[in-house]
Design an enzyme around this catalytic site. Structure first.
Site, PDB file in Angstrom:
ATOM      1  N   ASP A 176       0.826  -1.212   0.000  1.00  0.00           N
ATOM      2  CA  ASP A 176       0.000   0.000   0.000  1.00  0.00           C
ATOM      3  C   ASP A 176       0.859   1.260   0.000  1.00  0.00           C
ATOM      4  O   ASP A 176       0.632   2.192  -0.776  1.00  0.00           O
ATOM      5  CB  ASP A 176      -0.894   0.022   1.237  1.00  0.00           C
ATOM      6  CG  ASP A 176      -2.170  -0.782   1.055  1.00  0.00           C
ATOM      7  OD1 ASP A 176      -2.428  -1.261  -0.066  1.00  0.00           O
ATOM      8  OD2 ASP A 176      -2.915  -0.938   2.041  1.00  0.00           O
ATOM      9  N   PHE A 177       1.829   1.296   0.891  1.00  0.00           N
ATOM     10  CA  PHE A 177       2.620   2.514   1.032  1.00  0.00           C
ATOM     11  C   PHE A 177       3.516   2.741  -0.188  1.00  0.00           C
ATOM     12  O   PHE A 177       3.651   3.865  -0.677  1.00  0.00           O
ATOM     13  CB  PHE A 177       3.454   2.459   2.311  1.00  0.00           C
ATOM     14  CG  PHE A 177       2.620   2.303   3.570  1.00  0.00           C
ATOM     15  CD1 PHE A 177       1.307   2.740   3.606  1.00  0.00           C
ATOM     16  CD2 PHE A 177       3.147   1.711   4.697  1.00  0.00           C
ATOM     17  CE1 PHE A 177       0.526   2.585   4.751  1.00  0.00           C
ATOM     18  CE2 PHE A 177       2.387   1.565   5.852  1.00  0.00           C
ATOM     19  CZ  PHE A 177       1.071   1.995   5.872  1.00  0.00           C
TER      20      PHE A 177
END
Length: 409
Positions: A176-177
């Site tokens: 996600d990051f």
């Protein structure tokens, strides 16, 4: 402009209309907001806005520490773009924006009309950056993409953990990051091209592509030499020996020899300088890799004889790459963190002061300023009057038509 203080923020003047939610998308845009971009979050009133507002355990009503982490320096407005009136508001915002940014399932951007082809008649220079799970093309396009699923699908979990243990995910949502960073980079590249050419485009970014690309050199090794990755005990590097976690008498630390000069220094520190001399079975990268098990056992026995502080106290002065394996509390107390201005505070009506980590993105010498994450629909009047150019009568008309949802405030 004669002083550094008068200089605008790096992205000041950039306006981004964002249909973002939860983690990956908001994580990408928060760095842009910190750098001065105007990020306007469109929150769906029919579902209570961004689901990140309700992430436990630290939330009350629509305030959560999770949401604060990813949404500082942004603005919020509730618009139901599924309605005709709400769509009209959205298009008026797009008309006066530089980018539309979203993180949705791969087939959704087309369905809700936020791709470049669907918006270019309104703003030919608009950049439409869509961060999706699997991209806007391909057989998995319609599948929902979540970090945990993608860590497994992309081979990360098979690479992580002890050899005799189960496949293991990272303790952080790194897909996600990383996807957020890739989306931010893609959006900035698109903005530069649009400014140069006067023509916008789609940026089709996916968590899947990001996760696969981050396989990097193990993928290259496999594709070109048939390399089969394997897990190695104590998080050891696949080819650099030693480079792993070691247990001391009172805890764990990492020491790594990424260059031969570090191995020469470490051999001195542990009292075996002869291990780095010509003729030793540990003298070179290749020999240490060939004799990995034997060398690792020798090092483990040595390191268990003293404390973490002792070994770090020997390795630091010798400039050998090393460090303690901290818990989160210890990591956040490291004096280097505050020295780098990586802890920031914002005022909040419920929490008082919220302390969080700053963006690591640095542009110039000026430090960003920080404002708490917005309350849902907090910037309703500001966005509609200053960005869309509406007067009170037009706002009332749109409200009556359901543009802002039943709970418009």
């Amino acid at each position: 402009m004669t002083t550094a203080q008068a200089r605008p923020k790096p992205l000041e003047g950039i306006r981004i209309i964002s249909l973002e939610q939860y983690g990956a998308g908001p994580f990408g845009s928060v760095h842009l907001a910190d750098l001065g971009a105007e990020v306007i979050k469109i929150e769906d009133p029919s579902v209570g806005g961004d689901v990140g507002r309700y992430v436990p355990p630290y939330f009350e009503e629509e305030d959560s520490l999770f949401f604060e982490t990813f949404n500082r320096n942004k603005k919020s407005i509730s618009i139901d773009i599924k309605t005709e009136a709400g769509r009209a508001v959205f298009e008026d915002l797009v008309r006066n924006a530089d980018a539309v940014y979203s993180n949705l399932r791969g087939d959704v951007p087309v369905k809700i009309g936020i791709t470049y082809d669907q918006l270019k008649h309104i703003n030919p220079a608009i950049v439409c950056c869509s961060l999706t799970g699997f991209g806007m093309t391909g057989p998995r396009m319609k599948e929902p993409g979540y970090d945990y699923v993608l860590q497994g699908l992309a081979g990360w979990m098979e690479l992580t953990g002890e050899p005799d243990g189960p496949p293991t995910k990272s303790g952080l949502s790194l897909v996600d990051f990383s996807g957020g960073y890739v989306a931010a980079l893609s959006l900035l590249a698109g903005l530069n091209a649009a400014k140069r050419d006067g023509i916008g485009m789609d940026c089709d970014v996916s968590l899947y592509d990001t996760a696969m690309a981050m396989l990097t050199y193990p993928a290259t090794w496999h594709l070109n030499a048939g390399y089969q990755p394997r897990r190695i005990s104590h998080s050891a590097h696949p080819s650099l020996v030693p480079f792993q976690a070691f247990e001391a008498s009172d805890g764990w630390f990492v020491v790594g020899c990424a260059k031969e000069k570090f191995w020469v220094r470490l051999a001195e520190v542990i009292g075996h300088p002869e291990w780095a001399q010509p003729g030793s079975k540990y003298a070179t990268f290749s020999l240490r890799d060939q004799n990995r098990d034997e060398l690792t056992a020798e090092l483990e026995a040595i390191f268990r004889t003293n404390t973490v502080d002792h070994w770090l106290g020997q390795c630091y002065p010798a400039q050998i790459p090393c460090g303690p394996i901290n818990d989160v509390e210890a990591a956040l107390k490291d004096e280097h963190l505050s020295a780098r201005h990586m802890l920031v505070e914002t005022d909040h009506p419920r929490y008082g002061t919220v302390t969080q980590l700053a963006s690591p993105v640095r542009v110039g010498s000026e430090l960003p300023s920080y404002v708490r994450a917005p309350q849902r629909n907090e910037h309703f009047s500001e966005v509609l009057t200053e960005v869309a150019g509406y007067d009170e009568a037009r706002i009332a008309e749109l409200k009556a038509a359901g543009a802002f949802g039943a709970d418009a405030r």
